[in-house]
Write an enzyme that holds these catalytic residues in place. Structure first.
Site, short mmCIF file in Angstrom:
data_model
loop_
_atom_site.label_atom_id
_atom_site.label_comp_id
_atom_site.label_asym_id
_atom_site.label_seq_id
_atom_site.Cartn_x
_atom_site.Cartn_y
_atom_site.Cartn_z
N ASN A 130 0.80 -1.23 0.00
CA ASN A 130 0.00 0.00 0.00
C ASN A 130 0.83 1.28 0.00
O ASN A 130 0.33 2.33 -0.39
CB ASN A 130 -1.00 0.00 1.16
CG ASN A 130 -0.33 -0.12 2.51
OD1 ASN A 130 0.68 -0.80 2.64
ND2 ASN A 130 -0.85 0.54 3.51
N GLU A 227 4.27 -4.85 12.48
CA GLU A 227 3.31 -3.74 12.29
C GLU A 227 2.18 -4.30 11.44
O GLU A 227 2.34 -4.45 10.22
CB GLU A 227 3.98 -2.57 11.55
CG GLU A 227 5.20 -1.98 12.24
CD GLU A 227 4.82 -1.07 13.39
OE1 GLU A 227 3.63 -0.81 13.58
OE2 GLU A 227 5.73 -0.63 14.09
N CYS A 261 -3.39 0.82 7.03
CA CYS A 261 -3.53 0.05 8.26
C CYS A 261 -4.31 0.86 9.29
O CYS A 261 -5.03 0.31 10.11
CB CYS A 261 -2.16 -0.31 8.81
SG CYS A 261 -1.08 1.12 9.03
N GLU A 438 8.06 1.49 16.09
CA GLU A 438 8.98 2.22 15.23
C GLU A 438 8.99 3.68 15.66
O GLU A 438 8.16 4.10 16.45
CB GLU A 438 8.50 2.12 13.78
CG GLU A 438 8.49 0.69 13.26
CD GLU A 438 8.24 0.61 11.76
OE1 GLU A 438 7.37 1.33 11.26
OE2 GLU A 438 8.94 -0.18 11.10
P1 NAD Z 1 0.78 -9.52 3.63
O1 NAD Z 1 1.02 -9.94 5.04
O2 NAD Z 1 0.10 -10.48 2.74
O3 NAD Z 1 2.18 -9.19 2.93
C1 NAD Z 1 3.05 -8.20 3.43
C2 NAD Z 1 4.47 -8.54 3.02
O4 NAD Z 1 4.85 -9.73 3.68
C3 NAD Z 1 4.64 -8.82 1.53
O5 NAD Z 1 5.91 -8.33 1.14
C4 NAD Z 1 4.58 -10.35 1.46
O6 NAD Z 1 5.27 -10.86 0.35
C5 NAD Z 1 5.27 -10.72 2.75
N1 NAD Z 1 4.85 -11.99 3.34
C6 NAD Z 1 3.58 -12.51 3.41
N2 NAD Z 1 3.61 -13.68 4.07
C7 NAD Z 1 4.89 -13.89 4.46
C8 NAD Z 1 5.55 -14.93 5.19
N3 NAD Z 1 4.89 -15.99 5.66
N4 NAD Z 1 6.88 -14.81 5.42
C9 NAD Z 1 7.55 -13.74 4.98
N5 NAD Z 1 7.00 -12.74 4.26
C10 NAD Z 1 5.67 -12.82 4.01
O7 NAD Z 1 0.05 -8.12 3.69
P2 NAD Z 1 -0.52 -7.29 2.47
O8 NAD Z 1 -1.85 -7.84 2.10
O9 NAD Z 1 0.53 -7.17 1.42
O10 NAD Z 1 -0.68 -5.84 3.13
C11 NAD Z 1 -1.82 -5.38 3.74
C12 NAD Z 1 -1.71 -5.54 5.23
O11 NAD Z 1 -0.64 -4.76 5.74
C13 NAD Z 1 -2.95 -5.03 5.94
O12 NAD Z 1 -3.31 -5.94 6.94
C14 NAD Z 1 -2.50 -3.73 6.54
O13 NAD Z 1 -3.23 -3.31 7.65
C15 NAD Z 1 -1.09 -4.04 6.88
N6 NAD Z 1 -0.31 -2.79 7.08
C16 NAD Z 1 0.12 -2.49 8.34
C17 NAD Z 1 0.80 -1.30 8.57
C18 NAD Z 1 1.31 -0.90 9.94
O14 NAD Z 1 2.22 -0.08 10.02
N7 NAD Z 1 0.75 -1.42 11.01
C19 NAD Z 1 1.02 -0.43 7.50
C20 NAD Z 1 0.55 -0.78 6.25
C21 NAD Z 1 -0.12 -1.97 6.04
#
Ligand code: NAD
Length: 470
Positions: A130, A227, A261, A438
């Site tokens: 995102n 996060e 998020c 962070e």
């Molecule tokens: P996701 O967990 O599917 O993927 C995030 C990243 O992690 C990607 O680079 C993905 O390739 C990697 N990944 C996924 N599974 C993994 C594993 N088992 N081992 C290692 N790497 C892995 O999330 P998404 O759908 O890409 O992103 C949306 C999510 O991110 C939402 O839940 C959103 O709330 C969250 N988010 C949180 C914050 C925060 O700061 N708290 C900020 C932005 C987005």
């Protein structure tokens, strides 16, 4: 090879190869070797590389923002702001690099006892789709400022600006191996987390991904910061400035097309003003201009991926079946936008409290409305989720603002504002929103570990510690 497609019209932007296992191995070896030199140069000198990186980012802001908008579909004004925030992040940690100090501890006059902060070594950073450029900056800048090397993986679908950041870091003269960009999906991320050289994992993503990362890292006792997602409430009390509140609510759920998020996706409103607030919301949301994010007049762009758009539409269908539609924007239909990931910002009321539209993180522009009769009910409803990332509070009563902020169990609370962040202010969640913090004074605690040293000024073990032998 992954085809990177435009969220605006579905056209192919680039083909990006996954980092192959053998190449990943070489990158880890390089990161390990680079770290050993990097940690020995003075912190102020490390900071200079970060300042130079920031300077280059600022000089290329339009190019980077355009690429981010092309890849993620975010409004050009938003991506410009994020690129400038990324530059500011490198400046913040460039200045912070030589300000992390240890302590001396006055335990006993017979010892000189002190602590130092030590870099972990190779840090693995993993970020979602995102906001790839700013998130890459937020992992890389503190990691390298405090003496680590870092391998950063953007999401499979949005690698373009993170790769560019890797090039900019090289152009800034950062030694090879100090900061490297890895490409690929969850499988590549999992290989990074489990790698023998990984000493710290900083992850931003979904709760599902975070749980997998945390469990895998625990196998090797590698510390992690997670996060994760949210389902954040926006609480509007009867004494709120409704003009400001409605602005904040719309920005909080439809900004970035809901892909935040911190999205304020649950409106909890005092029953006394519910009608007025929903009427105002309906008017505002109904006229939101959804369209090409490159057009400065557009207010909401597309979703970043077709999969996310399909997921959001599924939640909207569920809301339509089981709740009352309060407001809906129009999706664009121009010929140049056919094939884009368009989703209409939508507001629902009267949903069952156990509906997944109310409970689950959607990550799309969907707002649910619930009302409360008593302020205590507002808190109870705010906490009716496992997430604990953020909340908004709208009131003109300072006592109520402070009291509500005191009681809310979430990482960040905004009062009479929303969606504002800064590198100097700690950020993170509790519960299903993850752990670790962070930013600001929390950053050295995340990216370094404490070492304690005892030096005897009177050689020998203190008499009271000697084993008494009869
Ligand atoms: P996701 O967990 O599917 O993927 C995030 C990243 O992690 C990607 O680079 C993905 O390739 C990697 N990944 C996924 N599974 C993994 C594993 N088992 N081992 C290692 N790497 C892995 O999330 P998404 O759908 O890409 O992103 C949306 C999510 O991110 C939402 O839940 C959103 O709330 C969250 N988010 C949180 C914050 C925060 O700061 N708290 C900020 C932005 C987005």
């Amino acid at each position: 090879m992954t085809a990177i497609t435009s969220p605006i019209d579905g056209s192919r932007l680039a083909d990006v190869a996954d980092t192959a296992p053998a190449a990943l191995e070489q990158m880890f070896d390089l990161a390990m070797a680079a770290w050993d030199d990097w940690r020995r140069i003075t912190p102020a000198d490390r900071g200079r590389f970060l300042f130079e990186t920031a300077r280059i980012i600022r000089s290329r802001v339009d190019e980077i923002a355009a690429l981010e908008t092309a890849n993620c579909g975010k409004l050009i004004a938003d991506t410009r702001r994020e690129v400038l925030r990324a530059a500011a992040c490198f400046e913040y940690y460039g200045g912070y690099a030589d300000k992390v100090t240890g302590t001396t501890v006055p335990v006993d006059i017979r010892f000189h006892t002190y602590t130092t902060r030590e870099p972990y070594g190779v840090v693995v950073g993993i970020v979602p789709w995102n906001a790839p450029f700013i998130f890459a900056a937020k992992k890389i800048a503190p990691a390298i400022a405090f003496g680590n090397s870092v391998l950063l993986k953007p999401a499979l679908e949005t690698p373009l600006t993170a790769r560019l950041l890797g090039e900019i870091l090289a152009e800034a003269g950062t030694p090879p191996g100090v900061a490297q960009i890895v490409c690929g999906g969850a499988d590549v991320g999992a290989a990074m987390v489990s790698h023998a050289h990984t000493a710290l994992v900083v992850f931003t993503g979904s709760d599902r991904g975070g749980a997998a990362v945390g469990a895998a890292a625990a196998q090797r006792f590698v510390p992690t910061a997670l996060e994760l997602g949210g389902k954040s409430p926006q609480i509007v009390f009867a004494d709120a400035d409704l003009d400001a509140a409605v602005d904040g609510i719309v920005e909080g759920f439809a900004g970035s097309c809901g892909q935040m998020c911190i999205a304020g996706s649950r409106l909890l409103v005092d029953a006394v003003i519910r009608r007025e607030v929903t009427e105002r919301l309906a008017e505002r949301v109904g006229t939101l201009r959804v369209g090409d994010p490159r057009d400065p007049a557009t207010q909401v762009g597309p979703q970043a991926t077709a999969a996310q758009a399909a997921k959001t539409r599924d939640f909207i269908a569920e809301g339509t079946r089981s709740g009352t539609l309060v407001a809906e924007a129009e999706v664009p239909s121009g010929p140049s936008l056919v094939g884009g990931n368009w989703v209409a910002p939508t507001v629902f009321a009267d949903l069952p409290t156990d509906s997944r539209v109310v409970r689950d993180e959607i990550f799309g522009p969907v707002l649910t409305v619930e009302s409360f009769d008593h302020p205590d009910d507002a808190l109870r409803m705010a906490h009716a989720t496992d997430f604990g990332l953020a909340a908004g509070v709208w009131t003109s009563d300072v006592g109520r603002a402070l009291g509500t902020a005191r009681e809310l169990r979430v990482g960040t609370i905004w009062v009479n504002t929303y969606r504002i962040l800064n590198d100097a202010v700690p950020f993170g969640g509790i519960g299903r929103s993850g752990y670790g913090r962070e930013n600001g004074t929390e950053a050295p605690g995340l990216y370094t570990w404490p070492k304690s040293v005892w030096i005897s000024t009177e050689p020998g073990v203190p008499p009271s510690y000697r084993k008494v032998v009869e």
